[in-house]
Design an enzyme around this catalytic site. Structure first.
Site, short mmCIF file in Angstrom:
data_model
loop_
_atom_site.label_atom_id
_atom_site.label_comp_id
_atom_site.label_asym_id
_atom_site.label_seq_id
_atom_site.Cartn_x
_atom_site.Cartn_y
_atom_site.Cartn_z
CG ASP A 148 -26.25 47.56 -2.55
OD1 ASP A 148 -26.87 48.01 -3.39
OD2 ASP A 148 -25.09 47.91 -2.12
CG ASP A 176 -16.67 47.06 -15.36
OD1 ASP A 176 -17.59 47.25 -14.41
OD2 ASP A 176 -16.71 46.06 -16.40
N GLY A 177 -17.76 49.81 -13.16
CA GLY A 177 -19.09 50.71 -13.13
C GLY A 177 -20.22 49.96 -14.20
NE ARG A 195 -22.18 46.71 -8.94
CZ ARG A 195 -22.11 45.34 -8.69
NH1 ARG A 195 -22.06 44.86 -9.89
NH2 ARG A 195 -22.19 44.80 -7.54
CG ASP A 222 -20.95 48.63 2.06
OD1 ASP A 222 -20.43 47.83 2.71
OD2 ASP A 222 -20.98 48.36 0.63
CG ASN A 223 -24.27 45.84 0.83
OD1 ASN A 223 -23.87 47.19 0.00
ND2 ASN A 223 -23.59 45.01 0.41
#
Ligand code: AMP
Ligand code: MG
Length: 536
Positions: A290, A145-146, A113, A280-281
């Site tokens: 993030d 849904d992004g 997103r 990933d953060n």
């Protein structure tokens, strides 16, 4: 900052898209969810917003990339930073990365997103990546849904800038816009999805690269790509290390360990809890990145986590952050090992992380107490007992340190430090009055005497000590319940509190007497209120 009045947005931004120019792109261009191999990114366009509207912008961040307030308040600005208009210099893309989530390898994740619009180089030659969070789906959206909702976008926007003004390494936020579109979210994950207002934050950082970018290439055996991406990262973001070689890879990892340790020390200093320290953060530049279910300690509780999905294991609670960062660094070391093929220097750096962290943490705690230096023999015990006292009763960490700074210590007088007066002095920091008992009073008194004796050694006058302490112990943090109040208003169409907080949080160490209400401890009504106490 001086701006030329006649300049428009397009000519103010100097795009230089090095990432997409130098790194391999996903050859597939259709925007559908997929496995993306042998590529660093996929080109993708944001979705046009139906009625974009500006909520707030950061004038410091805008100034950094040469945008005047006049430009930021223009219709062009809203169009561009809602992703509704693409400038000719932009080259929008989503990046490919993986990561360990809650200790397990999760495979490909990627910018699900987030869409990078491009990179701008400012007058000083600094490179800034502009990234829209919540501008629609990408090939990495998986089941999402992004899009992003207003409440989480307010939290990200304000916290990024609050962290910056607190002096904590962080990705930045340029703007916050509502899209005019609704986004469906199941806020409590309990099977009751509701429409919520959609919003987009434009995040800004020199780079958004995560530990997970390197991990994914290695995990897939794409070692050429690992080398290419690492070399790109070193040349772009760590040019002072020189041309990539085995030695430079090691020096680079050592530096990442140091940057990470410094970031975590800042988190521990201010009571920031990230909440989702997955690999990933974790930023390769040691930036806080993030902002999801993060939070700030109210009462000092090392076990506290703002992340309700982590309430069981408390993997990412306040007290675990230093160790988790080291675990994450170990995963990064495993990922870059194929470039070095020698475990020793990587292991040494991981060990150095501990030493470096410990060292920095002790000095930071000494600074919080207004000591001239950290003295191992006396200060370990002084700090440990203080941390125990903070937990003995529910005590607000932020308020405690500000009250400690204003305590007249060296000017002495028994009368000032009588236990009764001491409790009065700290009363704003206590959450539950009934918890104050004799045992606590005696221990607090004793500790203050110990503290006094230590300060007398330093010979620092009270006023100087107070000034020093107040420059590192913030008065204003972005308290969870305060965030929620601003969100409630904004969801009713009133953005005034978002902008008020943006203003107050620009000077977190100043007294700001008219804003005292925003420095109060969490009121009782907020203790269990969703959004204030719990966030998922
Ligand atoms: P986070 O927990 O925000 O760090 O996200 C973990 C992964 O899930 C990342 O790859 C995100 O891009 C992705 N993700 C999170 N929320 C959404 C969303 N609403 N739509 C698509 N992807 C998402
Ligand atoms: Mg993430």
């Amino acid at each position: 900052m001086k701006f030329q009045d006649n300049i428009n947005l397009e000519s103010a931004l100097n795009f230089d898209n090095k990432y997409t120019r130098e790194l391999p792109a996903d050859p597939e261009t259709a925007n559908k969810t997929r496995h993306v191999a042998s590529s660093c990114y996929s080109r993708v366009l944001p979705v046009k917003a139906s009625a974009p509207d500006l909520v707030a912008y950061s004038r410091e961040m805008a100034g950094e990339i040469g945008l005047s307030p006049k430009i930021c308040e223009s219709e062009d600005f809203v169009q561009i930073f809602s992703g509704s208009r693409i400038l000719s210099g932009m080259d929008p893309y989503a990046t490919c990365y993986g990561g360990h989530q809650f200790g397990s390898w999760a495979g490909q994740l990627g910018d699900g997103r987030a869409i990078n619009l491009g990179e701008v180089v400012n007058k000083e030659g600094n490179r800034w990546v502009l990234q829209l969070k919540g501008a629609g789906p990408t090939p990495y959206s998986r089941r999402g849904d992004g899009f992003a909702v207003l409440r989480s976008s307010i939290r990200e926007f304000l916290c990024s800038e609050a962290m910056y003004h607190l002096g904590i390494p962080t990705t930045r936020a340029l703007s916050l816009v509502t899209t005019g579109d609704q986004v469906i979210r199941d806020m409590f994950y309990d099977g009751h999805p509701e429409p919520e207002p959609g919003a987009i934050v434009c995040r800004v950082a020199p780079s958004f690269t995560r530990f997970g970018n390197f991990q994914l290439f290695t995990y897939r055996g794409e070692l050429d790509l690992l080398r290419r991406f690492t070399d790109y990262t070193i040349r772009t973001d760590f040019p002072h290390l020189g041309e990539p070689s085995k030695e430079v890879y090691c020096a680079w990892f050592e530096e990442i360990c140091k940057l990470t340790a410094e970031m975590i020390v800042h988190w521990q200093r201010t009571g920031f809890v990230h909440g989702v320290m997955n690999t990933d953060n974790m930023s390769i530049l040691g930036l806080t990145i993030d902002y999801g279910p993060y939070g700030w300690l109210e009462d000092y509780d090392p076990n506290w986590t703002p992340n309700t999905t982590d309430a069981e294991g408390r993997r990412y609670c306040f007290g675990n952050q230093p160790e988790i960062a080291q675990w994450n660094l170990l995963q990064l070391a495993n990922a870059i090992y194929p470039l070095i093929e020698d475990a020793k220097p990587l292991e040494d750096s991981i060990q150095n992380y501990s030493n470096h962290f410990q060292d920095k943490w002790q000095n930071m705690m000494a600074d919080k107490l207004g000591l001239a230096n950290f003295h191992k023999t006396s200060d370990d015990a002084l700090i440990n007992e203080m941390l125990k006292l903070l937990q003995h009763l529910e005590t607000d960490m932020t308020i405690f340190f500000r009250r400690l700074a204003s305590l007249e210590v060296s000017s002495n007088t028994k009368h000032k430090s009588s236990s009764h007066n001491l409790i009065d002095h700290f009363s704003d920091a206590y959450y539950i009055e009934e918890q104050i008992n004799e045992e606590y009073k005696i221990r607090l008194n004793k500790w203050i005497e110990q503290y006094r004796a230590r300060l007398i050694q330093d010979k620092t006058p009270d006023n100087i000590r107070r000034e020093k302490m107040n420059s590192i112990n913030p008065k204003y943090i972005f308290r969870n319940y305060i965030a929620q109040l601003a969100i409630d208003k904004a969801e009713q169409g009133d953005n005034s509190m978002v902008n008020e907080l943006l203003e107050v949080l620009r000077k977190p160490y100043d007294e700001q007497p008219s804003k005292e209400a925003l420095a109060q401890r969490r009121p009782e009504w907020a203790r269990h209120r969703a959004g204030s106490a719990m966030l998922s």
